[in-house]
Design a protein around this motif. Structure first.
Motif, PDB file in Angstrom:
ATOM      1  N   LYS A  93       0.932  -1.111  -0.068  1.00  0.00           N
ATOM      2  CA  LYS A  93       0.002   0.072  -0.113  1.00  0.00           C
ATOM      3  C   LYS A  93       0.653   1.220  -0.051  1.00  0.00           C
ATOM      4  O   LYS A  93       0.616   2.045  -0.821  1.00  0.00           O
ATOM      5  N   MET A  94       1.852   1.246   0.731  1.00  0.00           N
ATOM      6  CA  MET A  94       2.768   2.577   0.891  1.00  0.00           C
ATOM      7  C   MET A  94       3.660   2.446  -0.400  1.00  0.00           C
ATOM      8  O   MET A  94       3.680   3.698  -0.584  1.00  0.00           O
ATOM      9  N   ALA A  95       4.078   1.624  -0.932  1.00  0.00           N
ATOM     10  CA  ALA A  95       4.649   1.553  -2.387  1.00  0.00           C
ATOM     11  C   ALA A  95       3.659   2.116  -3.351  1.00  0.00           C
ATOM     12  O   ALA A  95       4.411   3.122  -4.216  1.00  0.00           O
ATOM     13  N   ILE A  96       2.796   1.704  -3.265  1.00  0.00           N
ATOM     14  CA  ILE A  96       1.595   2.036  -4.426  1.00  0.00           C
ATOM     15  C   ILE A  96       1.287   3.802  -4.155  1.00  0.00           C
ATOM     16  O   ILE A  96       1.468   4.711  -5.103  1.00  0.00           O
ATOM     17  N   PHE A  97       1.094   4.132  -2.772  1.00  0.00           N
ATOM     18  CA  PHE A  97       0.765   5.417  -2.437  1.00  0.00           C
ATOM     19  C   PHE A  97       1.875   6.383  -2.704  1.00  0.00           C
ATOM     20  O   PHE A  97       1.711   7.367  -3.373  1.00  0.00           O
ATOM     21  N   LYS A  98       3.162   5.741  -2.639  1.00  0.00           N
ATOM     22  CA  LYS A  98       4.324   6.507  -3.135  1.00  0.00           C
ATOM     23  C   LYS A  98       4.419   6.893  -4.477  1.00  0.00           C
ATOM     24  O   LYS A  98       4.784   7.949  -4.991  1.00  0.00           O
ATOM     25  N   SER A  99       4.197   5.820  -5.277  1.00  0.00           N
ATOM     26  CA  SER A  99       4.067   5.932  -6.714  1.00  0.00           C
ATOM     27  C   SER A  99       3.177   6.963  -7.418  1.00  0.00           C
ATOM     28  O   SER A  99       3.519   7.658  -8.043  1.00  0.00           O
ATOM     29  N   CYS A 100       1.805   6.886  -6.730  1.00  0.00           N
ATOM     30  CA  CYS A 100       0.928   7.900  -6.934  1.00  0.00           C
ATOM     31  C   CYS A 100       1.451   9.161  -6.709  1.00  0.00           C
ATOM     32  O   CYS A 100       1.036  10.051  -7.412  1.00  0.00           O
ATOM     33  N   LEU A 101       1.971   9.486  -5.747  1.00  0.00           N
ATOM     34  CA  LEU A 101       2.654  10.718  -5.311  1.00  0.00           C
ATOM     35  C   LEU A 101       3.308  11.183  -6.142  1.00  0.00           C
ATOM     36  O   LEU A 101       3.465  12.369  -7.048  1.00  0.00           O
ATOM     37  N   GLN A 102       4.422  10.305  -6.609  1.00  0.00           N
ATOM     38  CA  GLN A 102       5.369  10.909  -7.929  1.00  0.00           C
ATOM     39  C   GLN A 102       4.778  11.135  -8.997  1.00  0.00           C
ATOM     40  O   GLN A 102       5.209  12.057  -9.618  1.00  0.00           O
ATOM     41  N   GLU A 108       7.853  15.924  -2.452  1.00  0.00           N
ATOM     42  CA  GLU A 108       8.251  15.983  -0.915  1.00  0.00           C
ATOM     43  C   GLU A 108       7.371  14.949  -0.180  1.00  0.00           C
ATOM     44  O   GLU A 108       8.025  14.194   0.514  1.00  0.00           O
ATOM     45  N   LEU A 109       6.138  14.845  -0.557  1.00  0.00           N
ATOM     46  CA  LEU A 109       5.231  13.903  -0.002  1.00  0.00           C
ATOM     47  C   LEU A 109       5.712  12.579  -0.403  1.00  0.00           C
ATOM     48  O   LEU A 109       5.497  11.700   0.386  1.00  0.00           O
ATOM     49  N   ALA A 110       6.140  12.321  -1.432  1.00  0.00           N
ATOM     50  CA  ALA A 110       6.531  11.091  -2.089  1.00  0.00           C
ATOM     51  C   ALA A 110       7.812  10.504  -1.236  1.00  0.00           C
ATOM     52  O   ALA A 110       7.756   9.435  -0.916  1.00  0.00           O
ATOM     53  N   GLN A 111       8.647  11.538  -0.690  1.00  0.00           N
ATOM     54  CA  GLN A 111       9.813  11.348  -0.073  1.00  0.00           C
ATOM     55  C   GLN A 111       9.464  10.960   1.484  1.00  0.00           C
ATOM     56  O   GLN A 111      10.032   9.861   1.871  1.00  0.00           O
ATOM     57  N   ALA A 113       6.675   9.513   2.159  1.00  0.00           N
ATOM     58  CA  ALA A 113       6.119   8.015   1.910  1.00  0.00           C
ATOM     59  C   ALA A 113       7.029   7.109   1.593  1.00  0.00           C
ATOM     60  O   ALA A 113       7.233   5.835   2.090  1.00  0.00           O
ATOM     61  N   ASN A 114       8.233   7.620   0.987  1.00  0.00           N
ATOM     62  CA  ASN A 114       9.530   6.628   0.976  1.00  0.00           C
ATOM     63  C   ASN A 114      10.197   6.087   2.341  1.00  0.00           C
ATOM     64  O   ASN A 114      10.478   5.216   2.463  1.00  0.00           O
ATOM     65  N   ASP A 115      10.364   7.372   2.842  1.00  0.00           N
ATOM     66  CA  ASP A 115      10.859   7.155   4.320  1.00  0.00           C
ATOM     67  C   ASP A 115       9.873   6.130   5.090  1.00  0.00           C
ATOM     68  O   ASP A 115      10.508   5.118   5.548  1.00  0.00           O
ATOM     69  N   ALA A 116       8.772   6.513   5.078  1.00  0.00           N
ATOM     70  CA  ALA A 116       7.893   5.514   5.675  1.00  0.00           C
ATOM     71  C   ALA A 116       7.868   3.916   5.264  1.00  0.00           C
ATOM     72  O   ALA A 116       7.914   2.873   5.872  1.00  0.00           O
ATOM     73  N   LEU A 117       7.917   3.822   3.950  1.00  0.00           N
ATOM     74  CA  LEU A 117       8.003   2.556   3.253  1.00  0.00           C
ATOM     75  C   LEU A 117       9.366   1.925   3.604  1.00  0.00           C
ATOM     76  O   LEU A 117       9.410   0.674   4.233  1.00  0.00           O
ATOM     77  N   GLU A 118      10.388   2.633   3.792  1.00  0.00           N
ATOM     78  CA  GLU A 118      11.770   1.799   4.275  1.00  0.00           C
ATOM     79  C   GLU A 118      11.548   1.566   5.761  1.00  0.00           C
ATOM     80  O   GLU A 118      12.093   0.206   6.017  1.00  0.00           O
ATOM     81  N   ARG A 119      11.066   2.243   6.728  1.00  0.00           N
ATOM     82  CA  ARG A 119      10.672   1.800   7.809  1.00  0.00           C
ATOM     83  C   ARG A 119       9.681   0.497   7.937  1.00  0.00           C
ATOM     84  O   ARG A 119      10.055  -0.296   8.779  1.00  0.00           O
ATOM     85  N   LEU A 120       8.689   0.517   7.073  1.00  0.00           N
ATOM     86  CA  LEU A 120       7.705  -0.588   7.211  1.00  0.00           C
ATOM     87  C   LEU A 120       8.592  -1.713   6.754  1.00  0.00           C
ATOM     88  O   LEU A 120       8.318  -2.889   7.207  1.00  0.00           O
ATOM     89  N   LYS A 121       9.433  -1.798   5.520  1.00  0.00           N
ATOM     90  CA  LYS A 121      10.188  -2.911   5.097  1.00  0.00           C
ATOM     91  C   LYS A 121      11.069  -3.386   6.002  1.00  0.00           C
ATOM     92  O   LYS A 121      11.420  -4.552   6.077  1.00  0.00           O
ATOM     93  N   ALA A 122      11.499  -2.479   6.798  1.00  0.00           N
ATOM     94  CA  ALA A 122      12.410  -3.116   7.894  1.00  0.00           C
ATOM     95  C   ALA A 122      11.817  -3.842   9.219  1.00  0.00           C
ATOM     96  O   ALA A 122      12.326  -4.784   9.692  1.00  0.00           O
TER      97      ALA A 122
END
Length: 129
Positions: A93-102, A108-111, A113-122
């Protein structure tokens, strides 16, 4: 993009300055293109089709609708909500959301989301079959 001091910029020929700016913009466009490709690969790896079947809010169309209809503050809250929920399909969901923002040029919002995505993947592995 390279950093320039005010002395360098002041002494720069206008033609050189235009070329430098053009090169910096080209580099940023290439970086954005690479970011989109990485996001698409992450989504594919994470099992987007399975996630979309099991959770209709984990689809590109749904996320794009949200991105286009929400305020910036609402989008920031949405990123936080997806991360906070940390559900079964949160990585997808976060990866798709980031892609939509891009795709909507909200870098800035995509970044964010990307930071949150990296935390979730961890924290969580991608969904399995």
């Amino acid at each position: 993009p390279t950093e320039h001091t005010s002395d360098t910029i002041a002494s720069e020929d206008p033609t050189e300055r235009r070329e430098r700016i053009r090169q910096e913009r080209l580099a940023m466009v290439e970086e954005c293109r690479e970011a989109r490709q990485r996001a698409a690969l992450e989504v594919a790896k994470a099992g987007v089709k399975l996630a979309g079947k099991e959770n209709p809010t984990a689809t590109y169309e749904h996320c794009l609708m949200r991105v286009r209809s929400m305020t910036e503050k609402g989008l920031i809250n949405r990123v936080r909500a997806i991360e906070r929920a940390a559900g079964k399909h949160c990585v997808v969901k976060m990866a798709i959301f980031k892609s939509c923002l891009q795709d909507e040029d909200m870098w800035e919002l995509a970044q964010l989301a990307n930071d949150a995505l990296e935390r979730l993947k961890a924290l969580l592995p991608p969904p399995s079959d």
